[in-house]
Design a protein around this motif. Sequence first.
Motif, PDB file in Angstrom:
ATOM      1  N   TYR A  28       0.822  -1.204   0.000  1.00 42.72           N
ATOM      2  CA  TYR A  28       0.000   0.000   0.000  1.00 42.72           C
ATOM      3  C   TYR A  28       0.862   1.263   0.000  1.00 42.72           C
ATOM      4  N   LEU A  29       1.834   1.309   0.891  1.00 40.19           N
ATOM      5  CA  LEU A  29       2.705   2.482   0.982  1.00 40.19           C
ATOM      6  C   LEU A  29       3.523   2.673  -0.289  1.00 40.19           C
ATOM      7  N   VAL A  32       0.681   3.945  -2.971  1.00 35.94           N
ATOM      8  CA  VAL A  32      -0.018   5.204  -2.694  1.00 35.94           C
ATOM      9  C   VAL A  32       0.961   6.333  -2.364  1.00 35.94           C
ATOM     10  N   GLU A  33       1.905   6.070  -1.495  1.00 37.07           N
ATOM     11  CA  GLU A  33       2.808   7.134  -1.053  1.00 37.07           C
ATOM     12  C   GLU A  33       3.980   7.353  -2.011  1.00 37.07           C
ATOM     13  N   LEU A  34       4.521   6.269  -2.568  1.00 37.63           N
ATOM     14  CA  LEU A  34       5.701   6.394  -3.425  1.00 37.63           C
ATOM     15  C   LEU A  34       5.372   6.377  -4.914  1.00 37.63           C
ATOM     16  N   CYS A  56      -3.974  -2.727  -1.510  1.00 37.86           N
ATOM     17  CA  CYS A  56      -4.302  -1.299  -1.460  1.00 37.86           C
ATOM     18  C   CYS A  56      -5.767  -1.079  -1.090  1.00 37.86           C
TER      19      CYS A  56
END
Length: 59
Positions: A28-29, A32-34, A56
């Motif tokens: 997920y990170l 979504v974040e990277l 996700c």
Amino acid sequence: MFCIEPNEFYRETRGRRQVVEARHLVMYLAHVELGYPLKDIGHRYHRHRSTAAYACRVT
């Protein structure tokens, strides 16, 4: 937080529930974040891209 050995993320089998949840969080990170594509994330963790997409959705 999860006390998971790094090599457990890359095993071919699912592993314990704690490992699955930690892997989902990392996927997920990464997406979504990277901003990594799901295909690349799945490949990195020896999973299909749909598994990364599922991670996700549930995280």
